[in-house]
Enzyme design. Structure first.
Site, PDB file in Angstrom:
ATOM      1  N   ARG A   1      -9.680   5.667  -0.837  1.00  0.00           N
ATOM      2  CA  ARG A   1      -9.212   4.750   0.210  1.00  0.00           C
ATOM      3  C   ARG A   1      -9.378   5.445   1.548  1.00  0.00           C
ATOM      4  O   ARG A   1      -8.480   6.151   2.007  1.00  0.00           O
ATOM      5  CB  ARG A   1      -7.748   4.374  -0.014  1.00  0.00           C
ATOM      6  CG  ARG A   1      -7.501   3.444  -1.183  1.00  0.00           C
ATOM      7  CD  ARG A   1      -6.052   2.963  -1.204  1.00  0.00           C
ATOM      8  NE  ARG A   1      -5.877   1.825  -2.090  1.00  0.00           N
ATOM      9  CZ  ARG A   1      -5.564   1.924  -3.385  1.00  0.00           C
ATOM     10  NH1 ARG A   1      -5.385   3.095  -3.933  1.00  0.00           N
ATOM     11  NH2 ARG A   1      -5.424   0.830  -4.114  1.00  0.00           N
TER      12      ARG A   1
ATOM     13  N   HIS B   1       0.805  -1.222   0.000  1.00  0.00           N
ATOM     14  CA  HIS B   1       0.000   0.000   0.000  1.00  0.00           C
ATOM     15  C   HIS B   1       0.832   1.263   0.000  1.00  0.00           C
ATOM     16  O   HIS B   1       0.427   2.284  -0.542  1.00  0.00           O
ATOM     17  CB  HIS B   1      -1.022  -0.041   1.130  1.00  0.00           C
ATOM     18  CG  HIS B   1      -2.160  -0.938   0.766  1.00  0.00           C
ATOM     19  ND1 HIS B   1      -2.171  -2.272   1.080  1.00  0.00           N
ATOM     20  CD2 HIS B   1      -3.268  -0.697   0.036  1.00  0.00           C
ATOM     21  CE1 HIS B   1      -3.265  -2.818   0.574  1.00  0.00           C
ATOM     22  NE2 HIS B   1      -3.951  -1.890  -0.061  1.00  0.00           N
TER      23      HIS B   1
ATOM     24  N   ARG C   1     -14.777   3.783  -0.253  1.00  0.00           N
ATOM     25  CA  ARG C   1     -14.694   2.407   0.232  1.00  0.00           C
ATOM     26  C   ARG C   1     -14.720   2.425   1.753  1.00  0.00           C
ATOM     27  O   ARG C   1     -14.068   3.267   2.375  1.00  0.00           O
ATOM     28  CB  ARG C   1     -13.394   1.794  -0.272  1.00  0.00           C
ATOM     29  CG  ARG C   1     -13.158   0.409   0.280  1.00  0.00           C
ATOM     30  CD  ARG C   1     -12.009  -0.270  -0.387  1.00  0.00           C
ATOM     31  NE  ARG C   1     -10.732   0.263   0.058  1.00  0.00           N
ATOM     32  CZ  ARG C   1      -9.565  -0.121  -0.461  1.00  0.00           C
ATOM     33  NH1 ARG C   1      -9.535  -0.995  -1.453  1.00  0.00           N
ATOM     34  NH2 ARG C   1      -8.437   0.374  -0.016  1.00  0.00           N
TER      35      ARG C   1
ATOM     36  N   GLU D   1     -12.427  -8.897  -5.301  1.00  0.00           N
ATOM     37  CA  GLU D   1     -10.972  -8.992  -5.162  1.00  0.00           C
ATOM     38  C   GLU D   1     -10.516 -10.336  -4.602  1.00  0.00           C
ATOM     39  O   GLU D   1      -9.340 -10.553  -4.374  1.00  0.00           O
ATOM     40  CB  GLU D   1     -10.392  -7.811  -4.366  1.00  0.00           C
ATOM     41  CG  GLU D   1     -11.132  -7.400  -3.134  1.00  0.00           C
ATOM     42  CD  GLU D   1     -10.558  -6.125  -2.488  1.00  0.00           C
ATOM     43  OE1 GLU D   1      -9.555  -5.580  -2.956  1.00  0.00           O
ATOM     44  OE2 GLU D   1     -11.131  -5.707  -1.472  1.00  0.00           O
TER      45      GLU D   1
ATOM     46  N   ARG E   1       1.480  -9.800  -2.033  1.00  0.00           N
ATOM     47  CA  ARG E   1       1.788  -8.557  -2.752  1.00  0.00           C
ATOM     48  C   ARG E   1       2.826  -7.714  -2.030  1.00  0.00           C
ATOM     49  O   ARG E   1       3.346  -6.753  -2.568  1.00  0.00           O
ATOM     50  CB  ARG E   1       0.496  -7.748  -2.971  1.00  0.00           C
ATOM     51  CG  ARG E   1      -0.185  -7.345  -1.691  1.00  0.00           C
ATOM     52  CD  ARG E   1      -1.591  -6.806  -1.923  1.00  0.00           C
ATOM     53  NE  ARG E   1      -1.617  -5.394  -2.204  1.00  0.00           N
ATOM     54  CZ  ARG E   1      -2.729  -4.667  -2.310  1.00  0.00           C
ATOM     55  NH1 ARG E   1      -3.917  -5.241  -2.159  1.00  0.00           N
ATOM     56  NH2 ARG E   1      -2.685  -3.397  -2.556  1.00  0.00           N
TER      57      ARG E   1
ATOM     58  N   CYS F   1     -10.489  -0.861 -10.212  1.00  0.00           N
ATOM     59  CA  CYS F   1      -9.753   0.203  -9.515  1.00  0.00           C
ATOM     60  C   CYS F   1      -8.396  -0.294  -9.005  1.00  0.00           C
ATOM     61  O   CYS F   1      -7.744   0.371  -8.221  1.00  0.00           O
ATOM     62  CB  CYS F   1     -10.583   0.765  -8.375  1.00  0.00           C
ATOM     63  SG  CYS F   1     -11.069  -0.463  -7.169  1.00  0.00           S
TER      64      CYS F   1
ATOM     65  N   ASN G   1      -5.481  -5.679  -7.555  1.00  0.00           N
ATOM     66  CA  ASN G   1      -4.247  -5.868  -6.760  1.00  0.00           C
ATOM     67  C   ASN G   1      -4.393  -7.103  -5.877  1.00  0.00           C
ATOM     68  O   ASN G   1      -3.529  -7.969  -5.842  1.00  0.00           O
ATOM     69  CB  ASN G   1      -3.981  -4.660  -5.848  1.00  0.00           C
ATOM     70  CG  ASN G   1      -3.929  -3.369  -6.626  1.00  0.00           C
ATOM     71  OD1 ASN G   1      -3.647  -3.384  -7.804  1.00  0.00           O
ATOM     72  ND2 ASN G   1      -4.214  -2.262  -5.972  1.00  0.00           N
TER      73      ASN G   1
HETATM   74  C1  PEP Z   1      -7.174  -3.797  -4.944  1.00  0.00           C
HETATM   75  O1  PEP Z   1      -7.001  -4.730  -4.162  1.00  0.00           O
HETATM   76  O2  PEP Z   1      -7.015  -3.884  -6.169  1.00  0.00           O
HETATM   77  C2  PEP Z   1      -7.568  -2.475  -4.441  1.00  0.00           C
HETATM   78  C3  PEP Z   1      -7.916  -1.510  -5.251  1.00  0.00           C
HETATM   79  O3  PEP Z   1      -7.520  -2.301  -3.105  1.00  0.00           O
HETATM   80  P1  PEP Z   1      -6.172  -2.098  -2.258  1.00  0.00           P
HETATM   81  O4  PEP Z   1      -5.038  -1.973  -3.212  1.00  0.00           O
HETATM   82  O5  PEP Z   1      -6.355  -0.879  -1.444  1.00  0.00           O
HETATM   83  O6  PEP Z   1      -6.121  -3.338  -1.450  1.00  0.00           O
HETATM   84 MG    MG Z   2      -7.771  -4.579  -2.119  1.00  0.00          MG
END
Ligand code: PEP
Ligand code: MG
Length: 757
Positions: free
Chosen positions: A470, A363, A506, A604, A638, A675, A627
């Site tokens: 966010r 993040h 969100r 997701e 990640r 997104c 993501n």
């Molecule tokens: C994602 O997971 O693609 C997303 C947009 O949320 P975040 O990156 O904040 O987990």
């Molecule tokens: Mg996410």
């Protein structure tokens, strides 16, 4: 055997520099293996040779002077094949290269094993015997195990020398580079400011102290405070302590005296280190020494020293009124950067970021991209504690960091910065043009935001809505949960700035790599644990305050939509909708003129992919978080740089899942957006458009690049490209095919993006 290994590794760990570490290795290994010779040869890339760096058994006059060119001799053979060589009679081997200066002719047998760190051969560890007999399997295995364990220590010691401008054998060295993972594109040239979380002795950087007397005074005051605390504690517990425990308190107090730890720390302050750094160095030296002791009782005293010094550190940090000073060209460096650390630096001074931990989709990297700050993540071998004040170049395209830059390298990167600025300038003409393909297909380009500054940048870049706000970002910057009113003020700013365009908020998505300092979540598997909606449904008081704040903030604007993260079960959606409706009803009863906002779900998790139709029936819209979807489909953390090369949103499994989601959502007549970061990758954006996504939401920095590409590629060509890549079975092949298509369309200049997707 295991105990012996542990002892050697620990002793090497306590060495103060590379040479001392190597000396310990050769002495201890020769003893442990009962051989006549043990030597270490290290690769010095400045002279392309393996240099004899340390030896027990060969002539000392040869150490540091004798070297073998790449591939030369048995050492060269071990390094080239990255495999052990075990010979009974070394001299009869065709690769044997006689080094007269070493006196090695007396030794017949030879066992050499490579020293490998992160797939790179750093050098060769050699043992030799006088008599003709090959080393047995056990001896070979022992040396291999030892070498594997020592590689990390040697690499770290080499890196520390390298940032001071020295190669392993003492040659002057510039352009020392450290590899990480691309975090946010762009290049930064500036000076390092090392930041660290409070109260952790392991993470305190070395920093030059300008006023020695003041620093000594700080230290004395901190010591006195700890002494007072300890005395108070001892007397309050007096009746409950046994005599030997009381004696322990007395020992602690004596350790703080001027002729013990206190003295050593002051010496280091007088040598130029600041009090926190001096204390950390002394503490860690003593901790390591105690940890080496055979006696288990004494070994445990290491923890006492750490505790005692941490107490002193607490007071030093409390009294240390001097905040970090940020030069105009700050490059923020830290073991693990956080949103709060970024926010601390005045915006105009922050040029680049380097994080030892984390990866391209952590993040903090996403935040950096949103802010347009060049960033390298996961630079695991960086000796960052030694970097404060040094000049660095951050290459955010390739995740590379350079120290001691030469004029040549600096000039080359200045050119890259200039080119990027020209590119950005050239794109400004697109701000007011529609995002439309040459064959008139209109695509909606929205933005992801977290801070108010993102909103301003987004509007400047012509964004048509916010696809992801966010909301956890303001939570991460606070020192406690923001109140409903405080939240409403923040949300109102975003809604007002964008009205009448839509703003998708969100609900709080914490957990994983987003830990609130005031609400720690300690878990073995944080990305599979208590995250996102799971936390807020378990804490309805947090959830309801947040949605009340959102709905209140939308009064009179009506451009709010609420989105739920980390959904894996339909009950999470129905439960959340019930809470949102309750908040809305309450507000109406309290007299607010507010409408129930559209509610959406993030797709997701793989589970949500296959329930897209069921989820669509419960909500007004859906948005793909690619993501996390990539992370969970490929089982690649990640946040972990070790597996960063496996993380790719171009993986066929990800592409097929995305296509499934779009088709399923459209069958239910629901709009679908994306997104995740891949929406901001020009090549990926073409595929997503062809799949039928209604909205692409990305960070403001990439918006105009994506618009430029979409305006150059007809939808028909994008569909053909998609059809081709959907038949491919390898992520790399897909990426190359897409890059080639953009090259053919003449927009490859926009391709210089971070290659994490
Ligand atoms: C994602 O997971 O693609 C997303 C947009 O949320 P975040 O990156 O904040 O987990
Ligand atoms: Mg996410």
């Amino acid at each position: 055997m295991l105990e012996r290994l542990r002892e050697i590794v620990q002793e090497v760990n306590t060495a103060k520099d590379l040479q001392s570490a190597l000396n310990v290795i050769v002495t201890r290994v020769r003893d442990a293996m009962n051989t006549q010779v043990c030597s270490v040869y290290l690769l010095d890339s400045e002279i392309n040779s393996h240099v004899l760096m340390a030896s027990e058994g060969l002539k000392q006059s040869a150490v540091g002077h004798v070297s073998l060119q790449l591939g030369e001799g048995l050492v060269g053979l071990v390094a080239a094949n990255a495999e052990p060589v075990n010979l009974e009679d070394a001299q009869s081997h065709p690769h044997y290269h006689y080094l007269s200066e070493t006196g090695e002719e007396q030794f017949s047998s030879f066992l050499g094993v490579p020293i490998i760190h992160h797939r790179k051969v750093l050098g060769v560890l050699v043992v030799q015997h006088r008599e003709k007999r090959s080393f047995d399997e056990g001896e070979e295995a022992f040396l291999i195990t030892l070498s594997a364990q020592l590689a990390g220590v040697i690499a770290a010691a080499e890196a520390t020398g390298a940032i001071q401008g020295m190669s392993p054998s003492g040659q002057r060295k510039s352009d020392t580079s450290f590899s990480g993972v691309a975090g946010s594109t762009g290049v930064a040239i500036g000076h390092a400011v090392v930041v660290f979380p409070p109260a952790d002795l392991d993470l305190i950087p070395a920093r030059i102290c300008t006023d020695v007397e003041r620093e000594v005074e700080f230290f004395d005051r901190a010591l006195q405070s700890v002494r007072d605390d300890m005395s108070r504690l001892a007397s309050s517990l007096e009746t409950r302590l046994r005599p030997e425990e009381r004696e322990l308190f007395a020992v602690y107090l004596r350790m703080l005296d001027d002729d013990a730890l206190g003295h050593e720390v002051k010496e280091r302050i007088r040598a130029g280190n600041w009090a926190q750094g001096a204390l950390a160095d002394v503490a860690m030296d003593h901790v390591r020494t105690f940890e080496l002791m055979k006696d288990p009782y004494l070994r445990e005293r290491a923890a006492d020293i750490k505790d005692l010094c941490s107490r002193v550190l607490f007071y030093l940090q409390d009294h240390d009124v001097v905040k970090a000073e940020y030069p105009d060209d700050t490059i923020l460096v830290g073991e693990e950067l956080t949103a709060a650390m970024l926010a601390e630096v005045p915006k105009e001074k922050l040029l680049g970021l380097v994080s030892v931990r984390g990866s391209g989709n952590s993040h903090v990297a996403i935040l950096a991209r949103t802010m347009g700050i060049p960033t390298a993540m996961g630079v695991v071998d960086l000796p960052y504690r030694q970097l404060d004040g040094r000049e660095l170049i951050v290459d955010g395209y390739n995740g590379q960091v350079y120290s001691n830059p030469s004029d040549q390298l600096r000039n080359r990167y200045r050119e890259v910065i200039k080119e990027e600025q020209q590119l950005v300038k050239g794109l400004e003409g697109l701000i007011h043009l529609p995002c439309e393909t040459p064959d008139h297909h209109r695509v909606n380009l929205w933005v992801n935001t977290g801070l108010m500054s993102d909103v301003v940048r987004s509007l400047d870049h012509g964004a048509e809505g916010i696809g992801l706000f966010r909301t956890e970002v303001p939570f991460l910057l606070a020192e406690r949960f923001p109140s409903e009113q405080e939240q409403a003020d923040i949300y109102r700013e975003q809604l007002q700035a964008f009205a009448p365009k839509r703003v998708t908020m969100r609900t709080l998505d914490i957990g994983g790599d987003k830990a609130l300092p005031y609400f720690p979540i300690e878990e073995e598997n944080p990305f599979l644990g208590w995250r996102g909606i799971r936390v807020t449904l378990d804490h309805p008081e947090i959830f309801i305050a947040q949605v009340r704040a959102m709905i209140r903030a939308s009064a009179g604007l009506d451009n709010l939509q609420i989105m739920l993260p980390m959904i894996s079960h339909v009950q999470e959606v129905t439960g959340s909708i019930a809470i949102i409706k309750r908040a809305w009803r309450e507000l109406r009863e309290e007299g607010y003129e507010v409408r129930l906002p559209p509610i959406g779900v993030m797709i997701e998790l793989p589970a949500a992919v296959y329930q897209t139709r069921a989820l669509c029936r419960l909500v007004d819209f859906i948005s793909v978080g690619s993501n996390d979807l990539t992370q969970y489909l490929l089982a690649v953390d990640r946040n972990n740089p070790r597996v960063a090369s496996l993380y790719s949103s171009f993986h066929p499994a990800v592409l097929h899942a995305l296509q499934h989601v779009v088709s399923a959502a459209h069958l239910e007549n629901r709009p679908v957006s994306i997104c995740g970061e891949m929406a901001g990758d020009p090549g990926a954006a073409i595929l997503l458009m062809a799949m039928g996504f209604d909205i692409l939401s990305m960070n403001a920095t990439t918006l105009l690049k994506v618009k430029a590409v979409i305006r150059s590629v007809p939808l028909s060509a994008a569909r053909e490209l998609l059809a081709e890549v959907m038949l491919m079975d390898d992520a790399q092949q897909v990426r190359q095919h897409v890059d080639m298509a953009l090259y053919n369309a003449g927009v490859d200049r926009l391709l210089r993006t971070s290659r994490n997707n």
